[in-house]
Design a protein around this motif. Structure first.
Motif, mmCIF file in Angstrom:
data_model
loop_
_atom_site.group_PDB
_atom_site.id
_atom_site.type_symbol
_atom_site.label_atom_id
_atom_site.label_comp_id
_atom_site.label_asym_id
_atom_site.label_seq_id
_atom_site.Cartn_x
_atom_site.Cartn_y
_atom_site.Cartn_z
ATOM 1 N N ALA A 57 0.818 -1.212 0.000
ATOM 2 C CA ALA A 57 0.000 0.000 0.000
ATOM 3 C C ALA A 57 0.856 1.269 0.000
ATOM 4 N N TRP A 58 2.092 1.160 0.356
ATOM 5 C CA TRP A 58 2.975 2.325 0.433
ATOM 6 C C TRP A 58 3.938 2.392 -0.754
ATOM 7 N N GLU A 59 3.641 1.663 -1.797
ATOM 8 C CA GLU A 59 4.517 1.606 -2.964
ATOM 9 C C GLU A 59 3.732 1.894 -4.232
ATOM 10 N N SER A 60 4.357 2.599 -5.168
ATOM 11 C CA SER A 60 3.696 2.917 -6.434
ATOM 12 C C SER A 60 3.708 1.711 -7.372
ATOM 13 N N ILE A 61 2.849 1.776 -8.378
ATOM 14 C CA ILE A 61 2.817 0.733 -9.404
ATOM 15 C C ILE A 61 4.174 0.649 -10.098
ATOM 16 N N SER A 62 4.787 1.790 -10.360
ATOM 17 C CA SER A 62 6.077 1.820 -11.060
ATOM 18 C C SER A 62 7.163 1.102 -10.279
ATOM 19 N N SER A 63 7.269 1.395 -8.995
ATOM 20 C CA SER A 63 8.279 0.751 -8.161
ATOM 21 C C SER A 63 8.020 -0.750 -8.065
ATOM 22 N N HIS A 64 6.762 -1.121 -7.893
ATOM 23 C CA HIS A 64 6.380 -2.528 -7.819
ATOM 24 C C HIS A 64 6.720 -3.234 -9.132
ATOM 25 N N ALA A 65 6.444 -2.581 -10.253
ATOM 26 C CA ALA A 65 6.751 -3.173 -11.558
ATOM 27 C C ALA A 65 8.249 -3.433 -11.692
ATOM 28 N N ARG A 67 10.371 -4.039 -9.247
ATOM 29 C CA ARG A 67 10.697 -5.182 -8.380
ATOM 30 C C ARG A 67 10.309 -6.505 -9.028
ATOM 31 N N GLU A 68 9.204 -6.495 -9.766
ATOM 32 C CA GLU A 68 8.666 -7.715 -10.380
ATOM 33 C C GLU A 68 8.902 -7.715 -11.894
ATOM 34 N N ARG A 69 9.981 -7.098 -12.337
ATOM 35 C CA ARG A 69 10.191 -6.842 -13.764
ATOM 36 C C ARG A 69 10.245 -8.073 -14.649
ATOM 37 N N ASP A 70 10.315 -9.249 -14.086
ATOM 38 C CA ASP A 70 10.317 -10.458 -14.910
ATOM 39 C C ASP A 70 8.894 -10.937 -15.231
ATOM 40 N N LYS A 71 7.892 -10.355 -14.603
ATOM 41 C CA LYS A 71 6.503 -10.758 -14.853
ATOM 42 C C LYS A 71 5.921 -9.969 -16.025
ATOM 43 N N ARG A 72 4.952 -10.561 -16.700
ATOM 44 C CA ARG A 72 4.387 -9.963 -17.909
ATOM 45 C C ARG A 72 3.753 -8.592 -17.645
ATOM 46 N N TRP A 73 2.932 -8.491 -16.587
ATOM 47 C CA TRP A 73 2.257 -7.224 -16.307
ATOM 48 C C TRP A 73 3.282 -6.126 -16.037
ATOM 49 N N ALA A 74 4.378 -6.464 -15.351
ATOM 50 C CA ALA A 74 5.411 -5.478 -15.031
ATOM 51 C C ALA A 74 6.131 -5.017 -16.296
ATOM 52 N N ASN A 93 11.650 2.825 -8.085
ATOM 53 C CA ASN A 93 12.033 1.768 -7.160
ATOM 54 C C ASN A 93 13.224 2.182 -6.303
ATOM 55 N N LYS A 94 14.185 2.847 -6.899
ATOM 56 C CA LYS A 94 15.358 3.306 -6.143
ATOM 57 C C LYS A 94 14.934 4.263 -5.035
ATOM 58 N N ARG A 95 13.927 5.091 -5.319
ATOM 59 C CA ARG A 95 13.441 6.059 -4.343
ATOM 60 C C ARG A 95 12.583 5.383 -3.267
ATOM 61 N N GLU A 96 11.772 4.369 -3.647
ATOM 62 C CA GLU A 96 10.801 3.784 -2.727
ATOM 63 C C GLU A 96 11.278 2.523 -2.023
ATOM 64 N N GLN A 97 12.263 1.830 -2.553
ATOM 65 C CA GLN A 97 12.694 0.561 -1.950
ATOM 66 C C GLN A 97 13.170 0.705 -0.513
ATOM 67 N N PRO A 98 13.901 1.777 -0.148
ATOM 68 C CA PRO A 98 14.275 1.915 1.268
ATOM 69 C C PRO A 98 13.059 2.000 2.203
ATOM 70 N N VAL A 99 11.982 2.622 1.740
ATOM 71 C CA VAL A 99 10.762 2.700 2.553
ATOM 72 C C VAL A 99 10.147 1.313 2.704
#
Length: 114
Positions: A57-65, A67-74, A93-99
């Motif tokens: 809930a505290w992460e954007s779609i972009s950052s999540h994508a 992290r999961e860059r090997d999946k089709r939706w990402a 992701n670089k900005r949000e991963q520490p959070v």
């Protein structure tokens, strides 16, 4: 069961407010201050990530994508955002991963209602 009951009650209260918030966000997008519009879009992004993409809930779609860059939706999200801003998902992701790491390490993502 208690968590589901509380969640359902909150959901019933929040849905009308979410719909109102969406329309207010549309209004602000055309006529309001940019900072308030960005904050609303960021919150909506996190909501969609948590509900549709089963992310944090505290992460954007972009950052999540990213992290999961090997999946089709990402891959689709990364390809789409790269058309507008190359490297967007990686930077998000670089900005949000520490959070994300801090919240998971502190166990702030664990169940609070028992």
């Amino acid at each position: 069961m208690k968590e589901r009951a509380v969640g359902f009650t909150l959901l019933c209260a929040l849905i009308p407010l979410a719909v109102l918030g969406y329309w207010l966000l549309v209004w602000i997008g055309f006529f309001g201050p940019n900072a308030r519009g960005r904050a609303g879009v960021r919150a909506l992004d996190n909501f969609v990530n948590a509900t549709i993409f089963n992310g944090y809930a505290w992460e954007s779609i972009s950052s999540h994508a990213w992290r999961e860059r090997d999946k089709r939706w990402a891959k689709v999200v990364i390809r789409l955002t790269d058309k507008f801003q190359p490297g967007h998902c990686q930077r998000a992701n670089k900005r949000e991963q520490p959070v994300v790491d801090l919240i998971r390490k502190s166990k702030l993502d664990s169940q609070t209602i028992f």
